[in-house]
Design a protein around this motif. Structure first.
Motif, PDB file in Angstrom:
ATOM      1  N   ALA A 123       0.832  -1.211   0.000  1.00  0.00           N
ATOM      2  CA  ALA A 123       0.000   0.000   0.000  1.00  0.00           C
ATOM      3  C   ALA A 123       0.865   1.258   0.000  1.00  0.00           C
ATOM      4  CB  ALA A 123      -0.937  -0.015   1.202  1.00  0.00           C
ATOM      5  N   CYS A 124       2.003   1.203  -0.669  1.00  0.00           N
ATOM      6  CA  CYS A 124       2.963   2.311  -0.680  1.00  0.00           C
ATOM      7  C   CYS A 124       2.322   3.638  -1.082  1.00  0.00           C
ATOM      8  CB  CYS A 124       4.107   1.994  -1.634  1.00  0.00           C
ATOM      9  SG  CYS A 124       5.003   0.488  -1.221  1.00  0.00           S
ATOM     10  N   SER A 125       1.471   3.610  -2.097  1.00  0.00           N
ATOM     11  CA  SER A 125       0.832   4.847  -2.576  1.00  0.00           C
ATOM     12  C   SER A 125       0.039   5.521  -1.469  1.00  0.00           C
ATOM     13  CB  SER A 125      -0.105   4.533  -3.745  1.00  0.00           C
ATOM     14  OG  SER A 125       0.592   3.942  -4.807  1.00  0.00           O
ATOM     15  N   LEU A 126      -0.639   4.729  -0.659  1.00  0.00           N
ATOM     16  CA  LEU A 126      -1.472   5.289   0.407  1.00  0.00           C
ATOM     17  C   LEU A 126      -0.628   5.834   1.555  1.00  0.00           C
ATOM     18  CD1 LEU A 126      -4.343   2.645   0.402  1.00  0.00           C
ATOM     19  CD2 LEU A 126      -4.190   4.809  -0.866  1.00  0.00           C
ATOM     20  N   TYR A 127       0.499   5.188   1.857  1.00  0.00           N
ATOM     21  CA  TYR A 127       1.410   5.708   2.874  1.00  0.00           C
ATOM     22  C   TYR A 127       2.034   7.020   2.395  1.00  0.00           C
ATOM     23  CZ  TYR A 127       1.035   1.196   5.182  1.00  0.00           C
ATOM     24  OH  TYR A 127       0.558   0.076   5.817  1.00  0.00           O
ATOM     25  N   THR A 128       2.424   7.061   1.127  1.00  0.00           N
ATOM     26  CA  THR A 128       3.030   8.259   0.558  1.00  0.00           C
ATOM     27  C   THR A 128       2.110   9.461   0.687  1.00  0.00           C
ATOM     28  OG1 THR A 128       4.347   6.974  -1.006  1.00  0.00           O
ATOM     29  CG2 THR A 128       3.942   9.265  -1.582  1.00  0.00           C
ATOM     30  N   ARG A 129       0.822   9.244   0.457  1.00  0.00           N
ATOM     31  CA  ARG A 129      -0.158  10.330   0.467  1.00  0.00           C
ATOM     32  C   ARG A 129      -0.760  10.599   1.849  1.00  0.00           C
ATOM     33  NH1 ARG A 129       0.263   8.074  -4.292  1.00  0.00           N
ATOM     34  NH2 ARG A 129      -0.196   9.243  -6.203  1.00  0.00           N
ATOM     35  N   SER A 145       7.204  17.801   0.378  1.00  0.00           N
ATOM     36  CA  SER A 145       5.752  17.918   0.239  1.00  0.00           C
ATOM     37  C   SER A 145       5.189  16.576  -0.203  1.00  0.00           C
ATOM     38  CB  SER A 145       5.412  18.987  -0.807  1.00  0.00           C
ATOM     39  OG  SER A 145       5.795  18.540  -2.101  1.00  0.00           O
ATOM     40  N   VAL A 146       3.889  16.418  -0.115  1.00  0.00           N
ATOM     41  CA  VAL A 146       3.247  15.177  -0.568  1.00  0.00           C
ATOM     42  C   VAL A 146       3.537  14.956  -2.048  1.00  0.00           C
ATOM     43  CG1 VAL A 146       1.026  14.021  -0.928  1.00  0.00           C
ATOM     44  CG2 VAL A 146       1.463  15.225   1.213  1.00  0.00           C
ATOM     45  N   GLU A 147       3.495  16.016  -2.845  1.00  0.00           N
ATOM     46  CA  GLU A 147       3.770  15.888  -4.282  1.00  0.00           C
ATOM     47  C   GLU A 147       5.194  15.392  -4.533  1.00  0.00           C
ATOM     48  OE1 GLU A 147       2.285  18.654  -2.897  1.00  0.00           O
ATOM     49  OE2 GLU A 147       0.294  18.040  -3.566  1.00  0.00           O
ATOM     50  N   ARG A 152       8.897  10.857  -5.810  1.00  0.00           N
ATOM     51  CA  ARG A 152       9.955   9.951  -5.361  1.00  0.00           C
ATOM     52  C   ARG A 152       9.492   8.489  -5.450  1.00  0.00           C
ATOM     53  NH1 ARG A 152      11.556  10.775   0.661  1.00  0.00           N
ATOM     54  NH2 ARG A 152       9.529   9.804   0.935  1.00  0.00           N
ATOM     55  N   THR A 153       8.282   8.222  -4.989  1.00  0.00           N
ATOM     56  CA  THR A 153       7.748   6.860  -5.059  1.00  0.00           C
ATOM     57  C   THR A 153       7.634   6.408  -6.505  1.00  0.00           C
ATOM     58  OG1 THR A 153       6.569   7.117  -2.964  1.00  0.00           O
ATOM     59  CG2 THR A 153       5.764   5.399  -4.450  1.00  0.00           C
ATOM     60  N   GLN A 154       7.154   7.269  -7.389  1.00  0.00           N
ATOM     61  CA  GLN A 154       7.007   6.917  -8.803  1.00  0.00           C
ATOM     62  C   GLN A 154       8.361   6.645  -9.452  1.00  0.00           C
ATOM     63  OE1 GLN A 154       4.739  10.338 -10.073  1.00  0.00           O
ATOM     64  NE2 GLN A 154       2.785   9.328  -9.654  1.00  0.00           N
TER      65      GLN A 154
END
Length: 166
Positions: A123-129, A145-147, A152-154
């Protein structure tokens, strides 16, 4: 990420056979996924917990699916603090595990794999956001920032996929 269907998912896998892709367990709740918050769809197989899968959109709009396997002996993850290689989220209580992906092509046929430490629930995307929280006290303070975290995750996700399909 745009919403995808079961058939999209099954057609996307690059590191397993068509038969394996046909038999893998696809999430039953595809319509309920938070697509706007996902950089990739990731899930673990409830019938075979050592298996995981991720499907991501590529820059060309196509999908790429990667079959994962938790490393033997640590399929439940670490018991101390560890960090996911994709989202750089620090997790405790077995929240990160070494997962391997068979490489594509001749390298994969020879048994070569790529390993990454990933969130065990993918669930990396959800932790990132900030949509999903880790165990209290496990998060590190960051000035990004979140962006910037999403970017970075992408970038990390793209690098991992590129290593699998080289």
């Amino acid at each position: 990420m745009k919403p995808i269907t079961e058939s999209d998912i099954r057609r996307s896998f690059v590191n397993c056979s068509k038969g394996e892709a046909k038999r893998l367990a696809v999430p039953k709740d595809l319509e309920e996924q938070p697509w706007d918050d996902l950089d990739f769809l990731g899930w673990r197989d409830p019938g075979a917990p050592e298996r995981g899968y991720l499907v991501a959109e590529r820059d060309d709009g196509g999908l790429v699916g990667i079959s994962l396997r938790a490393a033997p002996g640590i399929s439940r993850g670490f018991t101390s603090r560890s960090m996911c290689s994709l989202c750089l989220t620090t997790r405790t209580s077995r929240g990160v595990a070494l997962m391997t992906a068979r490489r594509t092509g001749e390298a994969g046929r020879r048994g070569n794999t790529v390993g990454q430490y990933l969130c065990t629930d993918l669930a990396c995307s959800l932790y990132t956001r900030g949509k999903k929280q880790t165990v209290a006290g496990a998060d590190l303070d960051e000035t990004l920032s979140v962006e910037e975290k999403i970017t970075r995750t992408q970038v990390n996700l793209t690098a991992f996929i590129d290593k699998v399909i080289e």
